[in-house]
Scaffold this active site. Structure first.
Site, PDB file in Angstrom:
ATOM      1  N   SER A 191     -26.986   8.563  56.640  1.00 37.64           N
ATOM      2  CA  SER A 191     -27.191   8.397  55.200  1.00 37.64           C
ATOM      3  C   SER A 191     -27.437   9.681  54.436  1.00 37.64           C
ATOM      4  O   SER A 191     -27.363   9.685  53.220  1.00 37.64           O
ATOM      5  CB  SER A 191     -28.357   7.459  54.968  1.00 37.64           C
ATOM      6  OG  SER A 191     -29.557   8.135  55.254  1.00 37.64           O
ATOM      7  N   HIS A 219     -26.858   1.598  56.593  1.00 40.78           N
ATOM      8  CA  HIS A 219     -26.132   2.103  55.417  1.00 40.78           C
ATOM      9  C   HIS A 219     -24.691   1.623  55.370  1.00 40.78           C
ATOM     10  O   HIS A 219     -23.867   2.196  54.670  1.00 40.78           O
ATOM     11  CB  HIS A 219     -26.211   3.629  55.361  1.00 40.78           C
ATOM     12  CG  HIS A 219     -27.597   4.087  55.065  1.00 40.78           C
ATOM     13  ND1 HIS A 219     -28.098   4.173  53.787  1.00 40.78           N
ATOM     14  CD2 HIS A 219     -28.615   4.409  55.891  1.00 40.78           C
ATOM     15  CE1 HIS A 219     -29.367   4.562  53.834  1.00 40.78           C
ATOM     16  NE2 HIS A 219     -29.709   4.710  55.103  1.00 40.78           N
ATOM     17  N   LYS A 250     -30.974  -2.605  51.273  1.00 37.85           N
ATOM     18  CA  LYS A 250     -30.108  -1.610  50.647  1.00 37.85           C
ATOM     19  C   LYS A 250     -28.914  -2.326  50.000  1.00 37.85           C
ATOM     20  O   LYS A 250     -29.085  -2.897  48.935  1.00 37.85           O
ATOM     21  CB  LYS A 250     -29.768  -0.523  51.665  1.00 37.85           C
ATOM     22  CG  LYS A 250     -31.044   0.318  51.944  1.00 37.85           C
ATOM     23  CD  LYS A 250     -30.975   1.315  53.064  1.00 37.85           C
ATOM     24  CE  LYS A 250     -32.341   1.999  53.228  1.00 37.85           C
ATOM     25  NZ  LYS A 250     -32.474   2.789  54.460  1.00 37.85           N
TER      26      LYS A 250
HETATM   27  C1  LIG Z   1     -33.659   2.965  55.359  1.00 37.05           C
HETATM   28  C2  LIG Z   1     -33.297   3.042  56.817  1.00 37.05           C
HETATM   29  C3  LIG Z   1     -33.877   2.177  57.753  1.00 37.05           C
HETATM   30  C4  LIG Z   1     -35.006   1.281  57.381  1.00 37.05           C
HETATM   31  O1  LIG Z   1     -34.588   0.178  56.651  1.00 37.05           O
HETATM   32  P1  LIG Z   1     -35.619  -0.482  55.624  1.00 37.05           P
HETATM   33  O2  LIG Z   1     -35.137  -1.863  55.465  1.00 37.05           O
HETATM   34  O3  LIG Z   1     -35.572   0.338  54.386  1.00 37.05           O
HETATM   35  O4  LIG Z   1     -36.971  -0.411  56.263  1.00 37.05           O
HETATM   36  C5  LIG Z   1     -33.403   2.175  59.044  1.00 37.05           C
HETATM   37  N1  LIG Z   1     -32.419   2.990  59.436  1.00 37.05           N
HETATM   38  C6  LIG Z   1     -31.847   3.868  58.566  1.00 37.05           C
HETATM   39  C7  LIG Z   1     -30.751   4.752  59.058  1.00 37.05           C
HETATM   40  C8  LIG Z   1     -32.288   3.933  57.248  1.00 37.05           C
HETATM   41  O5  LIG Z   1     -31.767   4.816  56.410  1.00 37.05           O
END
Ligand SMILES: *Cc1c(COP(=O)(O)O)cnc(C)c1O
Length: 406
Positions: A191, A219, A250
């Site tokens: 990301s 992502h 997300k």
């Molecule tokens: C944001 C993120 C997470 C965590 O997900 P959330 O639902 O925000 O806790 C896990 N892995 C990656 C690669 C992330 O960028």
């Protein structure tokens, strides 16, 4: 005498000295107006409208009428919270339906919800290490903090493979005795750089050396593949991944995390993972919203296509204007600044002078010296938004004397 408060102040002072003290922007999103939001400055000035350029609500699903409506209906029908852990009164019909939908999405037998993607990674990876005693977890060098914490918590042996480097991965796989369990843990879309792992090649190595695959598609879910199941769907390797992990926070625009896998794997994680067992279940309201979002994005590719088109246009106009983009093959558009103080100055300038909100990305989220702006264009960012952004960036780069690309 120990001065406890002083110790905490000193810790913060160190972060400030390095120029990576984090300041949160007080934002009020306005349903139906994304990417516009209200900004509440902490200096007592009144609120004002800004354009958000750094949200992980990649498709604007957090304000999709179908999602909001599902949540309002669920709240009216069953109320706010789940009322307990999944084991004790917290498994609602919404959770059951959402898990079924997620399993179907990823073409797996089962899925399991967690309160966030972070918790899903941490709890699952730690539990894998308990279930596979003396396994070796082979972790990509750029894996997310939640995976690193999960691996640490499982106390297995960890080997780090150089980011997306297949030769190095194979070298490590070869060194581990054949009868020893091996888990390859990696992401699809990374990301911060926006690059994508070679999933088919990694799966081929996993098959050659009889390794287990754990893929974080946080992502990518909702964004890639014909039904939004992620890069594994796009690349046709869903059935070669043992555990897929995703977020509902997300692209799906709500909150929560999950894994999808075989029935046996999910049943084991459900039975052993502390981070799943000993915490109140997600609100059924969140589960209802996430379910609506998954279903909407499963049915249609329109938002996904427009998302990719928007990202391509933004990259094109920024490249033409010689901004130092970090090359990205995904929807993420990073511009390198390379210094934490400068990075923060740019984003302050954009917000103060141009009402454009981009959060600076500094260490430890990215390595020192690679501090950057991370732009996330959505289907709701118009050409006009982009033109305003371009003018603002031009002004900031000139005013703060930052280097352009050659
Ligand atoms: C944001 C993120 C997470 C965590 O997900 P959330 O639902 O925000 O806790 C896990 N892995 C990656 C690669 C992330 O960028």
């Amino acid at each position: 005498m120990v001065d406890y408060n002083k110790a905490f102040e000193t810790a913060v002072a160190a972060v400030k000295t390095e120029g990576r003290y984090r300041v949160f922007a007080d934002i009020e999103r306005q349903c139906g107006r994304f990417p516009t939001a209200l900004y509440h400055p902490d200096n007592g000035e009144g609120s004002r409208e800004i354009t958000v350029w750094c949200s992980n609500d990649y498709l604007g699903m957090g304000q999709h009428p179908g999602v909001v409506d599902a949540m309002q209906k669920a709240a009216s029908k069953v109320g706010a919270g789940a009322g307990g852990t999944r084991n004790i009164a917290g498994t609602t019909h919404y959770h059951v339906r959402l898990e079924r939908a997620l399993a179907n999405l990823h073409k797996k037998e089962a899925a399991l919800l967690f309160t966030s993607g972070y918790v899903a990674n941490e709890a699952t990876l730690a539990t894998i290490a308990r279930i596979l005693p003396d396994c070796v977890i082979i972790s990509d060098a750029l894996n997310h903090a939640s995976m690193i914490e999960g691996i640490r918590g499982g106390r297995s042996i960890k080997r780090i493979w150089r980011h997306n480097n297949l030769d190095h991965l194979e070298e490590i796989l070869k060194e581990i005795p054949a009868d020893r369990p091996k888990v390859i843990a990696f992401e699809s879309v990374y990301s911060m750089d926006g690059d994508i792992a070679p999933l088919a090649e990694i799966c081929a190595l996993a098959e050659k050396y009889n390794a287990f695959t754990y893929l974080d598609e946080v992502h990518a879910v909702g964004l890639y593949g014909e039904h939004g199941a992620g890069v594994a769907e796009r690349d046709g390797v869903l059935d070669r991944i043992d555990i897929v992990e995703g977020t509902l926070g997300k692209a799906f625009g709500v909150m929560g995390g999950y894994i999808a896998a075989s029935a046996a794997i999910v049943d084991a994680i459900r039975s052993y993972a502390s981070g799943f067992i000993f915490t109140t279940a997600l609100s059924p309201v969140l589960a209802a919203g996430a379910l609506a979002s998954v279903e909407i994005l499963e049915r249609s590719n329109d938002l996904r296509q427009r998302h990719q088109e928007r990202a391509a246009r933004l990259k094109k106009i920024l490249t033409e204007a010689r901004f130092p983009l970090i090359e990205s093959v995904s929807h993420i558009v990073p511009i390198k600044v390379g210094d934490p103080v400068q990075c923060k100055k740019v984003t302050d300038y954009l917000l103060e002078q141009h009402n454009i909100y981009v959060q600076p990305i500094n260490y430890p989220t990215v390595p020192k010296g690679t501090e950057r702006l991370r732009l996330t264009p959505t289907p709701l960012h118009t050409d006009a938004h982009m033109d305003v952004l371009l003018t603002a960036l031009d002004d900031a780069w000139t005013a703060l004397k930052i280097k352009r690309a050659a």
